[in-house]
Design an enzyme around this catalytic site. Structure first.
Site, mmCIF file in Angstrom:
data_model
loop_
_atom_site.group_PDB
_atom_site.id
_atom_site.type_symbol
_atom_site.label_atom_id
_atom_site.label_comp_id
_atom_site.label_asym_id
_atom_site.label_seq_id
_atom_site.Cartn_x
_atom_site.Cartn_y
_atom_site.Cartn_z
ATOM 1 C CG ASP A 126 -1.979 1.075 1.175
ATOM 2 O OD1 ASP A 126 -2.226 1.621 0.080
ATOM 3 O OD2 ASP A 126 -2.542 1.384 2.235
ATOM 4 C CE LYS A 127 5.778 0.347 -4.315
ATOM 5 N NZ LYS A 127 6.777 0.571 -5.364
ATOM 6 C CG ASN A 177 10.287 -5.076 -6.429
ATOM 7 O OD1 ASN A 177 10.531 -3.878 -6.623
ATOM 8 N ND2 ASN A 177 10.618 -5.694 -5.295
ATOM 9 N N GLY A 189 11.299 0.670 -8.320
ATOM 10 C CA GLY A 189 11.987 1.966 -8.327
ATOM 11 C C GLY A 189 11.247 3.075 -7.595
ATOM 12 C CG ASN A 205 9.661 2.508 3.831
ATOM 13 O OD1 ASN A 205 10.309 3.140 3.020
ATOM 14 N ND2 ASN A 205 10.026 1.315 4.286
ATOM 15 C CG ASN A 210 14.551 -2.433 -7.536
ATOM 16 O OD1 ASN A 210 15.278 -3.172 -8.181
ATOM 17 N ND2 ASN A 210 13.603 -2.893 -6.721
ATOM 18 C CB SER A 231 16.848 -7.864 5.275
ATOM 19 O OG SER A 231 16.406 -9.100 4.688
ATOM 20 C CG ASN A 232 14.127 -3.876 0.831
ATOM 21 O OD1 ASN A 232 13.387 -4.509 0.094
ATOM 22 N ND2 ASN A 232 14.084 -2.561 0.907
ATOM 23 C CB THR A 233 14.196 -7.461 -2.290
ATOM 24 O OG1 THR A 233 14.733 -6.200 -2.723
ATOM 25 C CG2 THR A 233 12.693 -7.343 -2.126
ATOM 26 N N GLY A 260 10.209 -13.313 -1.051
ATOM 27 C CA GLY A 260 9.461 -14.551 -0.966
ATOM 28 C C GLY A 260 10.281 -15.691 -0.396
#
Length: 356
Positions: A70-71, A116, A119, A147, A183, A246-248, A268
């Site tokens: 939900d950006k 993804n 960006g 965020n 990204n 963490s992030n991706t 994932g």
């Protein structure tokens, strides 16, 4: 899990073949459109065993919605219906930006994963602020995190984070400084010790008087031991409220999907082992002094429980919902309650770091 969430899960199970036959980003946008008309949630999934105090905030349960879903804060009002104990919106940048060219979101169904390269596409902080202010007026039964990030073409990224802090802190229960997306070219360089110190000093200076909020730092999983030591030292010195691990990842474990070679951040199931290892690394490096939130690859109550026992006080979900349905958060929360009782803990929070 509520009857409402169960019904949504059943509907999603029927629609999943059609959804997964649709472009990933288009399907995501359709999901947001379907959720927007839902009524505002007035209560959250909770129990004495699930309630968690963290960073001076009260969380009904320790399972949160990670940013990226939900950006622009369009469906935050509805997410507690599905069992989330907190919601984090964004990443939001000072100015709107379109993000990277499409296609930029890929389902790796065979791997239970997503790649993804979005960006930081978002409508900007000012547009989101209006929606969040409205949400605040009507109330939200769970903590709301915002965020923040820097615009891709910014000539002063630290200034962008300061702007984001000043604009969004009055509306947030906590702020997350996201310097871990792969990204936005050069963004992860802000994880270097000197740059990180300057960044966090800028964020601290920009906190509005009378509206100072806890600051969380979101880091990448692709870190060397020396990087972790430096980040921990800075986080403790600057008195950060928490680090999100963490992030991706930009690494590529063996993958079966035809999309395995796509450029971008991998999330994932394949991220689970690396993300768990990083929670343990940050717990060890800080001697348990640095509060942690776990994200990345959590696809079962057992995996969430493992992160908590490794030192995380809260967990965040996103990618697994694509495969497990909207009621997944509620199932994780109830599963944590069951696992805590099985292992002799009166509260989930009592188990934080118990496996270290």
């Amino acid at each position: 899990m509520s009857l409402f969430a169960s019904a949504c899960d059943a509907a999603y199970a029927l629609a999943r073949p059609i959804v997964h036959a649709t472009d990933g980003e288009a399907a995501h946008n359709l999901t947001l459109a379907a959720l927007q008309p839902l009524p505002r949630a007035r209560r959250a999934l909770t129990s004495p065993a699930l309630a968690t105090e963290f960073a001076g905030l009260s969380f009904p349960n320790p399972v949160g919605l990670a940013p990226g879903f939900d950006k622009d804060a369009r469906v935050t009002h509805a997410m507690p219906h599905f069992g989330f104990g907190f919601v984090e919106v964004g990443t939001l940048t000072p100015l709107p930006q379109a993000g990277n060219p499409r296609p930029r979101l890929f389902r790796l169904v065979e791997d239970g994963a997503i790649i993804n390269r979005m960006g930081f596409n978002n409508g900007g902080q000012a547009a989101a602020a209006g929606r969040i202010a409205c949400l605040r007026r009507h109330g939200l039964p769970v903590p709301l995190g915002i965020n923040i990030g820097a615009n891709k073409d910014s000539v002063d990224r630290i200034a962008d984070y300061a702007k984001g802090t000043a604009a969004m802190a009055p509306l947030a229960d906590y702020l997350t400084v996201n310097i871990s997306s792969p990204n936005t070219p050069g963004l992860r360089a802000l994880q270097d010790k000197g740059a990180l110190e300057a960044l966090l000093d800028g964020v601290a200076a920009a906190q509005p008087a009378g509206a100072v909020k806890p600051v969380f730092l979101k880091v990448a999983p692709d870190l060397e031991p020396a990087d972790i030591d430096d980040i921990v030292a800075v986080a403790l010195d600057k008195r950060l409220a928490a680090v999100i691990v963490s992030n991706t990842t930009i690494t590529r474990p063996p993958l079966a999907s035809r999309h395995a070679g796509e450029v971008g951040g991998l999330s994932g199931a394949p991220l689970a082992e690396l993300a768990l290892r990083r929670v343990r690394d940050f717990r060890t490096a800080s001697g348990g002094k640095l509060p942690l939130i776990a994200a990345g690859g959590i696809a079962s109550p057992e995996q969430a429980w493992e992160r908590i026992r490794a030192g995380a006080s809260l967990v965040q979900l996103y990618s697994a919902m694509v495969y497990e349905g909207p009621g997944f958060a509620g199932r994780i929360a109830r599963g944590l309650e069951t696992l805590a009782a099985r292992d002799g803990f009166a509260r989930v929070a009592d188990a934080v770091g118990a496996g270290v």
